[in-house]
Write an enzyme that holds these catalytic residues in place. Structure first.
Site, PDB file in Angstrom:
ATOM      1  N   GLY A  25      -3.171   3.667   3.551  1.00 10.00           N
ATOM      2  CA  GLY A  25      -2.774   2.368   4.096  1.00 10.00           C
ATOM      3  C   GLY A  25      -3.681   1.208   3.708  1.00 10.00           C
ATOM      4  O   GLY A  25      -3.769   0.216   4.428  1.00 10.00           O
ATOM      5  N   THR A  26      -4.347   1.289   2.548  1.00 14.68           N
ATOM      6  CA  THR A  26      -5.190   0.147   2.146  1.00 14.68           C
ATOM      7  C   THR A  26      -4.325  -1.056   1.817  1.00 14.68           C
ATOM      8  O   THR A  26      -4.720  -2.197   2.051  1.00 14.68           O
ATOM      9  CB  THR A  26      -6.087   0.485   0.942  1.00 14.68           C
ATOM     10  OG1 THR A  26      -5.286   0.738  -0.200  1.00 14.68           O
ATOM     11  CG2 THR A  26      -6.991   1.668   1.248  1.00 14.68           C
ATOM     12  N   MET A 103       5.577   7.495   0.036  1.00 14.93           N
ATOM     13  CA  MET A 103       5.731   8.470  -1.043  1.00 14.93           C
ATOM     14  C   MET A 103       7.074   9.205  -1.037  1.00 14.93           C
ATOM     15  O   MET A 103       7.229  10.206  -1.710  1.00 14.93           O
ATOM     16  CB  MET A 103       4.579   9.481  -0.992  1.00 14.93           C
ATOM     17  CG  MET A 103       3.216   8.834  -1.201  1.00 14.93           C
ATOM     18  SD  MET A 103       3.163   7.670  -2.586  1.00 14.93           S
ATOM     19  CE  MET A 103       3.080   8.810  -3.959  1.00 14.93           C
ATOM     20  N   LEU A 106      13.760   6.950  -1.879  1.00 14.26           N
ATOM     21  CA  LEU A 106      14.851   6.490  -1.017  1.00 14.26           C
ATOM     22  C   LEU A 106      16.165   6.520  -1.795  1.00 14.26           C
ATOM     23  O   LEU A 106      16.201   6.251  -2.990  1.00 14.26           O
ATOM     24  CB  LEU A 106      14.539   5.070  -0.522  1.00 14.26           C
ATOM     25  CG  LEU A 106      13.303   4.984   0.390  1.00 14.26           C
ATOM     26  CD1 LEU A 106      12.788   3.568   0.491  1.00 14.26           C
ATOM     27  CD2 LEU A 106      13.607   5.553   1.778  1.00 14.26           C
ATOM     28  N   HIS A 122       3.712  -0.833  -7.114  1.00 15.00           N
ATOM     29  CA  HIS A 122       3.550   0.322  -8.010  1.00 15.00           C
ATOM     30  C   HIS A 122       2.312   0.081  -8.878  1.00 15.00           C
ATOM     31  O   HIS A 122       2.141  -1.030  -9.409  1.00 15.00           O
ATOM     32  CB  HIS A 122       4.807   0.488  -8.875  1.00 15.00           C
ATOM     33  CG  HIS A 122       4.737   1.640  -9.834  1.00 15.00           C
ATOM     34  ND1 HIS A 122       4.891   2.943  -9.431  1.00 15.00           N
ATOM     35  CD2 HIS A 122       4.497   1.669 -11.166  1.00 15.00           C
ATOM     36  CE1 HIS A 122       4.753   3.733 -10.487  1.00 15.00           C
ATOM     37  NE2 HIS A 122       4.514   2.985 -11.552  1.00 15.00           N
TER      38      HIS A 122
HETATM   39  C1  GRF Z   1      -1.650   2.800  -4.140  1.00 15.89           C
HETATM   40  O1  GRF Z   1      -2.228   2.962  -5.424  1.00 15.89           O
HETATM   41  C2  GRF Z   1      -0.210   2.347  -4.321  1.00 15.89           C
HETATM   42  O2  GRF Z   1      -0.001   1.644  -5.527  1.00 15.89           O
HETATM   43  C3  GRF Z   1       0.525   3.641  -4.375  1.00 15.89           C
HETATM   44  O3  GRF Z   1      -0.110   4.402  -3.342  1.00 15.89           O
HETATM   45  C4  GRF Z   1      -1.524   4.176  -3.452  1.00 15.89           C
HETATM   46  C5  GRF Z   1      -2.171   4.263  -2.090  1.00 15.89           C
HETATM   47  O4  GRF Z   1      -1.838   3.146  -1.358  1.00 15.89           O
HETATM   48  N1  GRF Z   1       1.929   3.433  -4.158  1.00 15.89           N
HETATM   49  P1  GRF Z   1      -2.427   2.876   0.125  1.00 15.89           P
HETATM   50  O5  GRF Z   1      -3.951   2.922   0.018  1.00 15.89           O
HETATM   51  O6  GRF Z   1      -1.908   3.983   1.019  1.00 15.89           O
HETATM   52  O7  GRF Z   1      -1.918   1.531   0.478  1.00 15.89           O
END
Ligand code: GRF
Length: 230
Positions: A25-26, A103, A106, A122
């Site tokens: 979730g960053t 992930m 859909l 992406h």
């Molecule tokens: C990120 O690199 C995003 O581009 C991909 O998932 C990775 C993790 O994202 N779709 P987050 O840290 O969970 O937002």
């Protein structure tokens, strides 16, 4: 193209955004931080995760956001799972859905129901490197630039009208991990920017392209740098 300026947003309800996550979730955190700005044109009204152990749910709780886990395995079919997603989103009056590290693929039914109200981030310069393991593949291909793309979602995976991209130089000593970290920093800039442009009414979709009312950079980046510009 008329758009909602930051000032005019004060007199208008903020765009109600739903964020779908599966992991750390960053990118969600970047949206949380950007929506905390006083001139924010949107608010995160719901966070949905398909995994109960997603750290992004902790981030949502810390920010006081409404969140729920909708586990794919708890539903008899992909259609039932997606209906549960839509029911939760519509119950909160969500106007735009952000896939932020979500992930699950859909179906076309879900994408059509949320057409042009569903965006994804992406970690490549689409249409290059669709799919997974984008950084290792970029290094293997010897490209000089990779990056990230925010786009409206279409039924074909990692396709759709592009809203924002960032180009990130690939270094000779890069590993997939070092490159991923550098791209992720740009993701955290691009997703909030894309959301802001949409919330301020500065993005329209014409067929499979976006028309955007925003400043455009001049010049070009060259990698490797043509001379010792360090
Ligand atoms: C990120 O690199 C995003 O581009 C991909 O998932 C990775 C993790 O994202 N779709 P987050 O840290 O969970 O937002």
């Amino acid at each position: 193209m008329g758009g909602r300026t930051a000032a005019s947003v004060d007199h208008m309800a903020r765009l109600r955004v739903g964020v779908l996550i599966s992991g750390s979730g960053t990118n969600l955190q970047a949206l949380i931080d950007d929506c905390a700005r006083p001139d924010a044109a949107s608010e995160i009204a719901l966070v949905l995760s398909n995994r109960s152990d997603a750290f992004g749910l902790t981030r949502a709780a810390r920010a006081g956001l409404r969140s729920r886990t909708i586990d794919y395995r708890a539903h008899g079919s992909r259609g039932a799972f997606e209906q549960a997603l839509t029911d939760a989103l519509e119950a909160e009056g969500i106007e735009l859905v952000c896939l932020a590290g979500f992930m699950r693929v859909l179906t076309a039914d879900f994408v059509d129901r949320w057409r042009d109200r569903l965006i994804n981030i992406h970690p490549s310069l689409l249409p290059a490197f669709k799919g997974l393991d984008t950084h290792a593949r970029a290094i293997e291909a010897g490209v000089r630039f990779t990056g990230c793309t925010v786009h409206f979602v279409r039924a074909e995976v990692d396709s759709g009208p592009i809203i924002v991209q960032a180009a990130v130089p690939v270094r000779a000593d890069d590993t997939a991990e070092s490159l991923a970290a550098r791209v992720l920093r740009e993701e955290h800039r691009c997703l909030p920017l894309a959301l802001r442009l949409i919330a301020e009414g500065r993005v329209s979709v014409a067929g499979e392209r976006c028309l955007i009312d925003a400043a455009a950079p001049g010049g070009a980046l060259v990698n490797p740098a043509p001379d010792a510009q360090e």
